[in-house]
Scaffold this motif. Structure first.
Motif, PDB file in Angstrom:
ATOM      1  N   ALA A 259       0.918  -1.110   0.002  1.00 44.67           N
ATOM      2  CA  ALA A 259       0.027  -0.197   0.072  1.00 44.67           C
ATOM      3  C   ALA A 259       0.922   1.332  -0.055  1.00 44.67           C
ATOM      4  CB  ALA A 259      -0.725  -0.047   1.289  1.00 44.67           C
ATOM      5  N   LEU A 260       0.205   2.053  -0.588  1.00 44.06           N
ATOM      6  CA  LEU A 260       0.934   3.687  -0.413  1.00 44.06           C
ATOM      7  C   LEU A 260      -0.193   4.493   0.056  1.00 44.06           C
ATOM      8  CD1 LEU A 260       0.140   6.143  -2.653  1.00 44.06           C
ATOM      9  CD2 LEU A 260       1.361   4.553  -3.970  1.00 44.06           C
ATOM     10  N   ARG A 261       0.352   5.422   0.856  1.00 44.98           N
ATOM     11  CA  ARG A 261      -0.405   6.601   1.567  1.00 44.98           C
ATOM     12  C   ARG A 261      -0.050   7.902   0.901  1.00 44.98           C
ATOM     13  NH1 ARG A 261      -2.966   2.252   3.664  1.00 44.98           N
ATOM     14  NH2 ARG A 261      -1.646   0.946   4.644  1.00 44.98           N
ATOM     15  N   PHE A 262      -0.987   8.542   0.403  1.00 47.00           N
ATOM     16  CA  PHE A 262      -0.460  10.058  -0.244  1.00 47.00           C
ATOM     17  C   PHE A 262      -1.460  10.909   0.372  1.00 47.00           C
ATOM     18  CE2 PHE A 262      -0.592  13.647  -2.875  1.00 47.00           C
ATOM     19  CZ  PHE A 262       0.688  13.613  -3.018  1.00 47.00           C
ATOM     20  N   ILE A 263      -0.887  11.577   1.253  1.00 44.18           N
ATOM     21  CA  ILE A 263      -1.696  12.534   2.266  1.00 44.18           C
ATOM     22  C   ILE A 263      -2.313  13.920   1.725  1.00 44.18           C
ATOM     23  CG2 ILE A 263      -1.584  13.475   4.663  1.00 44.18           C
ATOM     24  CD1 ILE A 263      -0.312  10.594   4.099  1.00 44.18           C
ATOM     25  N   MET A 264      -3.701  13.693   1.942  1.00 47.85           N
ATOM     26  CA  MET A 264      -4.503  14.922   1.238  1.00 47.85           C
ATOM     27  C   MET A 264      -4.778  16.040   2.262  1.00 47.85           C
ATOM     28  SD  MET A 264      -5.272  12.998  -1.863  1.00 47.85           S
ATOM     29  CE  MET A 264      -6.794  13.610  -2.438  1.00 47.85           C
ATOM     30  N   SER A 265      -5.171  15.754   3.317  1.00 48.41           N
ATOM     31  CA  SER A 265      -5.711  17.046   4.273  1.00 48.41           C
ATOM     32  C   SER A 265      -5.399  16.312   5.788  1.00 48.41           C
ATOM     33  CB  SER A 265      -7.104  17.010   3.895  1.00 48.41           C
ATOM     34  OG  SER A 265      -7.658  17.365   4.924  1.00 48.41           O
ATOM     35  N   GLY A 266      -5.037  17.425   6.604  1.00 45.58           N
ATOM     36  CA  GLY A 266      -4.793  16.967   8.032  1.00 45.58           C
ATOM     37  C   GLY A 266      -3.499  17.096   8.335  1.00 45.58           C
ATOM     38  N   ASP A 267      -3.240  16.988   9.517  1.00 47.17           N
ATOM     39  CA  ASP A 267      -1.688  17.309  10.190  1.00 47.17           C
ATOM     40  C   ASP A 267      -1.694  16.546  11.541  1.00 47.17           C
ATOM     41  OD1 ASP A 267       0.854  18.334   9.067  1.00 47.17           O
ATOM     42  OD2 ASP A 267       0.822  19.354  11.009  1.00 47.17           O
ATOM     43  N   GLY A 268      -0.683  15.679  11.608  1.00 49.23           N
ATOM     44  CA  GLY A 268      -0.433  15.113  13.255  1.00 49.23           C
ATOM     45  C   GLY A 268      -0.793  14.113  13.449  1.00 49.23           C
ATOM     46  N   ALA A 269      -1.601  13.273  12.432  1.00 42.84           N
ATOM     47  CA  ALA A 269      -1.785  11.941  12.478  1.00 42.84           C
ATOM     48  C   ALA A 269      -0.653  11.191  12.374  1.00 42.84           C
ATOM     49  CB  ALA A 269      -2.901  11.592  11.674  1.00 42.84           C
ATOM     50  N   TYR A 270      -0.575   9.746  12.621  1.00 40.28           N
ATOM     51  CA  TYR A 270       0.469   8.817  12.060  1.00 40.28           C
ATOM     52  C   TYR A 270       0.142   7.528  11.525  1.00 40.28           C
ATOM     53  CZ  TYR A 270      -0.797   5.808  16.210  1.00 40.28           C
ATOM     54  OH  TYR A 270      -1.524   5.202  17.029  1.00 40.28           O
ATOM     55  N   THR A 271       1.027   7.135  10.835  1.00 38.53           N
ATOM     56  CA  THR A 271       0.603   5.773  10.348  1.00 38.53           C
ATOM     57  C   THR A 271       2.072   4.770  11.169  1.00 38.53           C
ATOM     58  OG1 THR A 271       0.463   3.796   8.852  1.00 38.53           O
ATOM     59  CG2 THR A 271       1.841   5.946   8.251  1.00 38.53           C
ATOM     60  N   ALA A 272       1.976   3.598  11.600  1.00 38.48           N
ATOM     61  CA  ALA A 272       2.955   2.784  12.013  1.00 38.48           C
ATOM     62  C   ALA A 272       3.359   1.710  11.285  1.00 38.48           C
ATOM     63  CB  ALA A 272       2.686   2.464  13.633  1.00 38.48           C
ATOM     64  N   VAL A 273       4.716   1.615  10.666  1.00 39.30           N
ATOM     65  CA  VAL A 273       4.900   0.432   9.918  1.00 39.30           C
ATOM     66  C   VAL A 273       5.967  -0.300  10.569  1.00 39.30           C
ATOM     67  CG1 VAL A 273       6.122  -0.217   7.636  1.00 39.30           C
ATOM     68  CG2 VAL A 273       4.222   2.035   7.786  1.00 39.30           C
ATOM     69  N   ASP A 274       5.671  -1.483  10.778  1.00 47.18           N
ATOM     70  CA  ASP A 274       6.947  -2.459  11.550  1.00 47.18           C
ATOM     71  C   ASP A 274       7.688  -1.674  12.563  1.00 47.18           C
ATOM     72  OD1 ASP A 274       6.316  -4.906  10.156  1.00 47.18           O
ATOM     73  OD2 ASP A 274       7.717  -4.401   8.620  1.00 47.18           O
ATOM     74  N   GLY A 275       6.768  -1.270  13.463  1.00 47.73           N
ATOM     75  CA  GLY A 275       7.074  -0.800  14.780  1.00 47.73           C
ATOM     76  C   GLY A 275       7.963   0.766  14.673  1.00 47.73           C
ATOM     77  N   GLU A 276       7.783   1.306  13.558  1.00 48.81           N
ATOM     78  CA  GLU A 276       8.066   2.982  13.493  1.00 48.81           C
ATOM     79  C   GLU A 276       7.011   3.605  13.224  1.00 48.81           C
ATOM     80  OE1 GLU A 276      11.761   3.648  11.604  1.00 48.81           O
ATOM     81  OE2 GLU A 276      11.170   5.669  11.196  1.00 48.81           O
ATOM     82  N   ARG A 277       6.710   4.906  13.800  1.00 48.51           N
ATOM     83  CA  ARG A 277       5.671   5.803  13.550  1.00 48.51           C
ATOM     84  C   ARG A 277       6.253   6.788  12.471  1.00 48.51           C
ATOM     85  NH1 ARG A 277       1.742   6.807  18.844  1.00 48.51           N
ATOM     86  NH2 ARG A 277       0.813   4.599  18.755  1.00 48.51           N
TER      87      ARG A 277
END
Ligand code: GTQ
Length: 346
Positions: A114-132
């Motif tokens: 998967a890829l995430r391309f950020i459209m709107s908002g700021d300060g949320a996180y995604t965590a991938v294999d133990g790293e946010r």
């Protein structure tokens, strides 16, 4: 070379087809012209999803279902030529995901990249294999195949990003697995920014050994991409079709950042009037900044910030922009290139 469609089929042949049909056998000559075509024959059509249209629906979905209940609260961008199949192009899935303040989209993993391309908002996180990683508008973030991932929004504003997954490719190959993590969130075992420190500065650890074909760098901040494009625009002429265009790469190999999805970012200078281009990889575009028009086949598509649109395989398209414009794009190009299938025409 291909047989032409038969206007009518004789009784003798029909009988023959009926008999072999009982043994799960069929005549090639009735279908060859549809199987082996002179050029790509994609069901994918040009389409635009305007941000102004979809944003209210995304926010409405936030009132109808929680991230917890939905597992992933996403509105799928379905190509009009592929309705009901959860695809933006024939080979790629795309959707817009909403995580409201305080919500967590629980941890799971799957074979699909998967890829995430950020459209709107700021300060949320995604965590991938133990790293946010904290998400900012325009950032491109990778969730590699079979890596644990959860998304959380400790900020005060909703976050919305575009997901692009290689679901149709993995489905074609019948290679999909999925697992839920026993807890909502995985443990954070790495410092935020560790992957960027290791791989994001044209350097890498001495003992780096690839564990997969996916880039070990999983966060490509917009700030860096934007700065690179701005410098390029000062130092080179714009390409007649692409303006100033870069591809995101795996810094350890120089190959595509993801094995199945090619990712690109381009800047079209103000007043740019591009010439026709086509390639065999149907492409999903997301406008980050600026505005203009894409002529795709016979269709003219107006786009502005956060609009998403599709240019189908082998369909001529060109851009014309009123303001300096930045486009992110994604396609199945690495797959086609690995299989010696990819073609382009300028
Ligand atoms: O965030 O893991 O849009 O599993 C579709 C399936 C997002 C995700 C989607 C998923 C995800």
């Amino acid at each position: 070379m291909s047989a032409v469609p038969q206007p009518q089929v004789s009784k003798e042949r029909k009988d023959f087809y009926a008999r072999i049909d009982t043994g799960h056998v069929a005549p090639l000559w009735e279908v060859l012209h549809e199987l082996v075509t002179p050029k790509p024959k994609t069901p994918c059509v040009p389409v635009v999803w305007k941000w102004d249209t979809v944003l209210p629906w995304i926010m409405e979905s936030g009132k109808l279902i929680t991230a917890q209940e939905a597992e992933r609260r996403v509105l799928v961008l379905e190509n009009p030529g592929l309705r009901g199949q959860s695809r933006a192009t024939h080979s790629l899935y795309a959707g817009l995901q909403l995580v409201l303040p305080g919500e967590i989209a629980r941890a799971h993993r799957h074979s699909q990249s998967a890829l995430r391309f950020i459209m709107s908002g700021d300060g949320a996180y995604t965590a991938v294999d133990g790293e946010r990683v904290t998400m900012h508008v325009g950032d491109f973030i990778i969730t590699p195949s079979w890596s644990w991932h959860d998304h959380g929004n400790p900020s005060k504003e909703p976050i919305i990003w575009m997901d692009v997954l290689d679901m149709p490719i993995v489905e074609l190959l019948d290679a999909q697995f999925m697992e839920k993590f026993p807890q909502q969130s995985q443990m954070t075992t790495h410092t935020e920014g560790a992957s960027f420190a290791r791989y994001g500065n044209t350097m890498m650890p001495l003992n780096y050994r690839p564990r997969s074909h996916t880039s070990p760098l999983f966060w490509y901040p917009y700030e860096r991409s934007r700065e690179a494009l701005a410098t390029l625009a000062r130092s080179e002429d714009a390409h007649p079709c692409h303006g100033h265009k870069l591809q995101y790469v795996n810094p350890a190999t120089g190959g595509a950042a993801m094995p199945t999805i090619g990712t690109f970012v381009q800047m079209l200078p103000r007043g740019f009037k591009g010439t026709d281009y086509r390639s065999t990889d149907s492409t999903i575009y997301s406008c980050v900044e600026g505005k203009g028009r894409a002529r795709i086949g016979e269709q003219s598509i107006e786009f502005g910030p956060k609009d998403t649109f599709v240019a189908p395989s082998w369909m001529k398209h060109r851009f014309e922009v009123d303001a300096e414009t930045v486009l992110f794009s994604a396609s199945d190009r690495p797959v086609q290139q690995a299989l010696d299938l990819w073609r382009e025409e300028t």
